[in-house]
Design a protein around this motif. Structure first.
Motif, mmCIF file in Angstrom:
data_model
loop_
_atom_site.group_PDB
_atom_site.id
_atom_site.type_symbol
_atom_site.label_atom_id
_atom_site.label_comp_id
_atom_site.label_asym_id
_atom_site.label_seq_id
_atom_site.Cartn_x
_atom_site.Cartn_y
_atom_site.Cartn_z
ATOM 1 N N ASN A 1 0.842 -1.197 0.000
ATOM 2 C CA ASN A 1 0.000 0.000 0.000
ATOM 3 C C ASN A 1 0.881 1.252 0.000
ATOM 4 O O ASN A 1 1.704 1.423 0.909
ATOM 5 C CB ASN A 1 -0.899 -0.006 1.230
ATOM 6 C CG ASN A 1 -1.923 1.114 1.216
ATOM 7 O OD1 ASN A 1 -1.756 2.123 0.532
ATOM 8 N ND2 ASN A 1 -2.993 0.939 1.965
ATOM 9 N N PRO A 2 0.727 2.125 -0.986
ATOM 10 C CA PRO A 2 1.564 3.340 -1.016
ATOM 11 C C PRO A 2 1.481 4.154 0.267
ATOM 12 O O PRO A 2 2.463 4.800 0.662
ATOM 13 C CB PRO A 2 0.993 4.118 -2.203
ATOM 14 C CG PRO A 2 0.391 3.076 -3.090
ATOM 15 C CD PRO A 2 -0.149 2.030 -2.158
ATOM 16 N N ALA A 3 0.342 4.129 0.942
ATOM 17 C CA ALA A 3 0.181 4.909 2.164
ATOM 18 C C ALA A 3 1.086 4.422 3.292
ATOM 19 O O ALA A 3 1.371 5.173 4.233
ATOM 20 C CB ALA A 3 -1.276 4.872 2.625
ATOM 21 N N ASP A 4 1.536 3.160 3.199
ATOM 22 C CA ASP A 4 2.406 2.604 4.232
ATOM 23 C C ASP A 4 3.886 2.846 3.959
ATOM 24 O O ASP A 4 4.731 2.516 4.804
ATOM 25 C CB ASP A 4 2.167 1.097 4.366
ATOM 26 C CG ASP A 4 0.769 0.768 4.857
ATOM 27 O OD1 ASP A 4 0.199 1.602 5.590
ATOM 28 O OD2 ASP A 4 0.252 -0.310 4.499
ATOM 29 N N MET A 5 4.200 3.402 2.802
ATOM 30 C CA MET A 5 5.592 3.611 2.424
ATOM 31 C C MET A 5 6.144 4.889 3.055
ATOM 32 O O MET A 5 5.399 5.819 3.376
ATOM 33 C CB MET A 5 5.720 3.708 0.897
ATOM 34 C CG MET A 5 5.162 2.527 0.131
ATOM 35 S SD MET A 5 5.984 0.992 0.547
ATOM 36 C CE MET A 5 4.743 -0.192 -0.047
ATOM 37 N N PRO A 6 7.473 4.947 3.214
ATOM 38 C CA PRO A 6 8.074 6.230 3.588
ATOM 39 C C PRO A 6 7.676 7.305 2.580
ATOM 40 O O PRO A 6 7.399 7.012 1.413
ATOM 41 C CB PRO A 6 9.575 5.940 3.528
ATOM 42 C CG PRO A 6 9.682 4.461 3.713
ATOM 43 C CD PRO A 6 8.474 3.873 3.066
ATOM 44 N N GLU B 1 5.472 7.868 -9.481
ATOM 45 C CA GLU B 1 6.359 6.966 -10.220
ATOM 46 C C GLU B 1 6.668 5.681 -9.470
ATOM 47 O O GLU B 1 7.132 4.700 -10.057
ATOM 48 C CB GLU B 1 7.673 7.664 -10.585
ATOM 49 C CG GLU B 1 8.494 8.142 -9.411
ATOM 50 C CD GLU B 1 8.273 9.605 -9.102
ATOM 51 O OE1 GLU B 1 9.235 10.252 -8.645
ATOM 52 O OE2 GLU B 1 7.146 10.111 -9.311
ATOM 53 N N PHE B 2 6.387 5.650 -8.159
ATOM 54 C CA PHE B 2 6.640 4.441 -7.382
ATOM 55 C C PHE B 2 5.392 3.565 -7.224
ATOM 56 O O PHE B 2 5.500 2.419 -6.782
ATOM 57 C CB PHE B 2 7.169 4.809 -5.995
ATOM 58 C CG PHE B 2 8.520 5.456 -6.018
ATOM 59 C CD1 PHE B 2 9.643 4.721 -6.340
ATOM 60 C CD2 PHE B 2 8.667 6.805 -5.735
ATOM 61 C CE1 PHE B 2 10.895 5.308 -6.361
ATOM 62 C CE2 PHE B 2 9.910 7.406 -5.757
ATOM 63 C CZ PHE B 2 11.029 6.666 -6.077
ATOM 64 N N GLU B 3 4.241 4.097 -7.588
ATOM 65 C CA GLU B 3 2.999 3.360 -7.378
ATOM 66 C C GLU B 3 2.958 2.096 -8.220
ATOM 67 O O GLU B 3 3.283 2.102 -9.403
ATOM 68 C CB GLU B 3 1.799 4.245 -7.726
ATOM 69 C CG GLU B 3 0.463 3.619 -7.362
ATOM 70 C CD GLU B 3 -0.690 4.581 -7.550
ATOM 71 O OE1 GLU B 3 -1.841 4.141 -7.412
ATOM 72 O OE2 GLU B 3 -0.441 5.772 -7.828
#
Length: 281
Positions: free
Chosen positions: A69-74, A81-83
């Motif tokens: 989940n992108p929301a859990d990433m730093p 571009e990281f999604e």
């Protein structure tokens, strides 16, 4: 954070708290060479497939995935571009072997078999044709080379190195993963001929599946509809690029120029078709 690995396909960052971030790029390698042309969307396909398999096999062996989940990433990895190509994972003590499971007579095993009837310490009780299904999957480990080719070794060599009990756990987990996932893929028109797994140990010494799982980069995927033993099957992996390189005398060369546009488009289609079949999306 610190970038600790810039591999052929993946960038790995250490968060310093027992977690890592892995970003899967669109780079493609063949014959141990990173090619100069990226395959659009390839990283997202590889990431989606690995995440699917991590969920599908979590009851067989633990894996390193914490979240996709992108929301859990730093914060640095929440940019568009990281999604779809980034995961948060547990840091492990990795075993120094690639665990290759083979279900069909093909590739380097076929070449060795033709010479003396054996491969990586394995002997075969009957005659096989090219691409014929083995009576049972076999495990053939290889060492992880920092540069150049990995080296195939026997199961006994690995057991002497890491211990018989751990080697048995690795083999049991790898073969179970292969058989379970091959059954799912077959229902969706794909034969998994062989694949490589990587394992590590957590803080408690437990065996954990890591890296990528059953992607077109780490596996041979064949079309069930076109499969015929004795021939080289139609593939859903980067064999298409390997074949083009070999046909043009470029296999293993460092001076490969940009890939032709039609090769790039076809390769991207192969990767997406593999994802649609396995993940159902």
């Amino acid at each position: 954070m610190e970038k600790i690995i810039s591999g052929k396909v993946r960038e790995v960052y250490d968060l310093g708290d027992g977690r890592m971030v892995i970003v899967t790029t669109d780079r493609i390698s063949a014959f141990d060479v990173i090619l100069p042309t990226e395959i659009p969307g390839k990283g997202k396909v590889l990431n989606a497939l690995s995440n699917f398999w991590f969920g599908y096999t979590k009851d067989i062996v633990k894996n390193h995935l914490i979240s996709s989940n992108p929301a859990d990433m730093p914060e640095e990895f929440r940019a568009p571009e990281f999604e779809g190509r980034t995961i948060l994972v547990r840091k492990l003590k990795m075993l120094p072997y690639e665990i290759i499971v083979r279900g069909y007579m093909f590739g380097s095993m076929w070449e060795a078999y033709q010479k003396d009837g054996s491969f990586s310490g394995c002997t075969f009780g009957r005659t096989y044709r090219l691409a014929e299904k083995l009576d049972a999957p076999i495990l053939t480990p290889s060492t992880k080379a920092q540069e150049g080719h990995d080296v195939n070794v026997s199961k006994e060599y690995m057991a002497d190195d890491i211990g018989a009990e751990l080697a048995r756990k690795v083999e049991d987990a790898a073969v179970s993963l292969f058989e379970t996932c091959a059954e799912h893929a077959l229902k969706n028109g794909i034969i998994i001929a062989d694949t490589k797994f990587e394992f590590g140990l957590d803080a408690d010494g437990g065996l954990v599946l890591a890296d990528e799982v059953l992607t077109p980069d780490s596996s041979r995927f064949w079309s069930l509809a076109d499969y015929e033993a004795g021939t080289s099957p139609k593939s859903y992996d980067k064999q298409f690029v390997r074949d083009w390189l070999k046909a043009n005398g470029l296999a293993g060369r460092q001076d490969v120029g940009p890939l032709p546009a039609d090769i790039v488009v076809k390769t991207a289609e192969i990767y997406r078709e593999c994802q649609r079949r396995i993940c159902g999306e």
